[in-house]
Design a protein around this motif. Structure first.
Motif, PDB file in Angstrom:
ATOM      1  N   SER A   1       0.828  -1.195   0.000  1.00 40.28           N
ATOM      2  CA  SER A   1       0.000   0.000   0.000  1.00 40.28           C
ATOM      3  C   SER A   1       0.867   1.251   0.000  1.00 40.28           C
ATOM      4  O   SER A   1       0.505   2.280  -0.582  1.00 40.28           O
TER       5      SER A   1
ATOM      6  N   THR B   1     -12.651   8.311  -3.391  1.00 43.34           N
ATOM      7  CA  THR B   1     -12.057   7.107  -2.811  1.00 43.34           C
ATOM      8  C   THR B   1     -11.930   6.031  -3.879  1.00 43.34           C
ATOM      9  O   THR B   1     -12.857   5.820  -4.676  1.00 43.34           O
TER      10      THR B   1
ATOM     11  N   GLU C   1     -10.713   1.901  -4.591  1.00 41.96           N
ATOM     12  CA  GLU C   1     -10.526   0.604  -3.920  1.00 41.96           C
ATOM     13  C   GLU C   1      -9.686  -0.317  -4.807  1.00 41.96           C
ATOM     14  O   GLU C   1      -9.876  -0.357  -6.022  1.00 41.96           O
TER      15      GLU C   1
ATOM     16  N   LYS D   1      -7.133   2.914   4.188  1.00 44.92           N
ATOM     17  CA  LYS D   1      -7.376   1.669   4.917  1.00 44.92           C
ATOM     18  C   LYS D   1      -6.463   0.630   4.272  1.00 44.92           C
ATOM     19  O   LYS D   1      -6.754   0.118   3.189  1.00 44.92           O
TER      20      LYS D   1
ATOM     21  N   TYR E   1     -11.038  -3.174   7.495  1.00 44.37           N
ATOM     22  CA  TYR E   1     -11.708  -3.180   6.203  1.00 44.37           C
ATOM     23  C   TYR E   1     -11.069  -4.209   5.273  1.00 44.37           C
ATOM     24  O   TYR E   1     -11.773  -4.967   4.589  1.00 44.37           O
ATOM     25  N   ALA E   2      -9.731  -4.244   5.251  1.00 45.10           N
ATOM     26  CA  ALA E   2      -9.037  -5.208   4.403  1.00 45.10           C
ATOM     27  C   ALA E   2      -9.359  -6.637   4.833  1.00 45.10           C
ATOM     28  O   ALA E   2      -9.530  -7.528   3.994  1.00 45.10           O
TER      29      ALA E   2
ATOM     30  N   ASN F   1     -13.023  -7.265   3.622  1.00 45.41           N
ATOM     31  CA  ASN F   1     -13.357  -7.077   2.210  1.00 45.41           C
ATOM     32  C   ASN F   1     -12.265  -7.505   1.239  1.00 45.41           C
ATOM     33  O   ASN F   1     -12.455  -7.409   0.026  1.00 45.41           O
TER      34      ASN F   1
ATOM     35  N   ALA G   1      -9.605  -6.050   0.426  1.00 45.24           N
ATOM     36  CA  ALA G   1      -9.273  -4.906  -0.427  1.00 45.24           C
ATOM     37  C   ALA G   1      -8.774  -3.759   0.449  1.00 45.24           C
ATOM     38  O   ALA G   1      -9.035  -3.716   1.647  1.00 45.24           O
TER      39      ALA G   1
ATOM     40  N   GLN H   1      -8.472   0.660   0.589  1.00 49.25           N
ATOM     41  CA  GLN H   1      -9.094   1.863   0.055  1.00 49.25           C
ATOM     42  C   GLN H   1      -8.160   3.057   0.258  1.00 49.25           C
ATOM     43  O   GLN H   1      -7.524   3.188   1.299  1.00 49.25           O
TER      44      GLN H   1
END
Length: 315
Positions: free
Chosen positions: A8, A80, A82, A278, A284-285, A288, A290, A292
């Protein structure tokens, strides 16, 4: 996680790399002043003209800011993106980089979008003097009645070739542009003094439909480079703005004075675009699969000095 996977942190680096490569949209600086903000809204009471020099009789006569003012409230904007963790793991660098470049470009074009909306709404939106930004009866103090919402009757022009209001001939378009520039020199301030007597540079902004005629009209003039032409001793820059077309403009265009210290539009910013994320370690990762990346900014735009803009409608 595979240590060789795209991280990231690398994705954020790609975003900033793409942002640095963006040149921005050149016409923004020509038609608007940029001001930083440190509160929810800013008030601009300085849009009236400063006093002209007078003979010293009986001491000084100080003139304060105009009693008219415009308030611009900052608004919160975000975007945003993703990215699936599988794409990071599989190191889809080329695809991700291309998407991030578009993401960065969106941020750069945001002010262009906001300012274009101001321009399109100009005939029905009030500016600092209480009149519509583009209006036929502006008046301040000793200025008399002033008009920055003009029309050009192309059927009445003495030209060899006539077109239509949405596809004028190059001769008609050239005369319409000349009429717009001439209109700037009719404007006076609240003391009856000419406002634009020192104007030398203008920016002509047209919707897509009028672009061929405008290009043809200016192409016959002296090209001084960087998209600039000379017309009757003035420097003229042509900008085709597709956002005007989206706003419904077909037979009108706007001309801006590009060399004034106070511009016809204002852009203000409380916070520069800020990255929020995120990442791979976030909840969240986990939920999901993923990450963001979000960009937030507090900013807005508003009308400045209307005397720096002329709307011309072909009839």
């Amino acid at each position: 996680m595979d240590q060789s996977a795209l991280s990231s942190r690398a994705v954020i680096g790609m975003y900033y790399e793409a942002l640095a490569a963006q040149n921005g949209i050149g016409w923004i600086d020509a038609v608007s002043n940029y001001f930083g903000s440190d509160q929810a809204s800013e008030t601009y009471p300085w849009l009236g003209m400063p006093p002209a020099l007078r003979e010293w009789l009986g001491g000084r006569q100080a003139k304060g800011f105009s009693t008219n003012a415009v308030e611009i409230k900052n608004k919160h904007f975000e975007a945003t993106i993703e990215i699936a963790l599988k794409d990071l793991r599989r190191d889809k660098t080329g695809q991700i980089k291309a998407r991030l470049a578009e993401f960065a470009q969106r941020g750069q074009s945001h002010f262009a979008s906001l300012l274009s909306t101001l321009i399109v709404n100009g005939p029905s939106a009030v500016c600092y003097d209480g009149q519509y930004f583009f209006d036929t009866d502006h008046s301040e103090g000793a200025s008399g009645t002033l008009d920055n919402d003009i029309t050009t009757d192309i059927s009445a022009l003495p030209v060899a070739v006539h077109g239509t209001v949405t596809a004028p001939s190059k001769e008609e378009m050239l005369q319409a542009i000349t009429a717009s520039i001439s209109q700037f020199f009719t404007f006076k301030d609240d003391q009856g003094e000419p406002i634009n007597e020192d104007a030398k540079s203008f920016l002509v902004m047209v919707p897509v439909g009028l672009a061929p005629a405008a290009r043809s009209a200016l192409s016959g003039l002296n090209d001084i480079g960087a998209g600039m032409f000379t017309l009757d001793g003035f420097n003229v820059n042509l900008v085709v703005n597709p956002r005007l077309t989206s706003g419904g403009w077909t037979d009108e265009f706007v001309t801006f004075r590009a060399d004034g210290s106070i511009k016809p539009l204002i852009r203000q910013e409380e916070t520069a675009p800020t990255i929020k994320m995120k990442d791979e370690t976030s909840e969240y990762a986990f939920d999901n699969d993923a990450i963001q990346i979000g960009v937030d900014t507090w900013r807005n735009v508003g009308y400045g000095r209307w005397q720096g803009a002329v709307l011309n409608t072909l009839v």
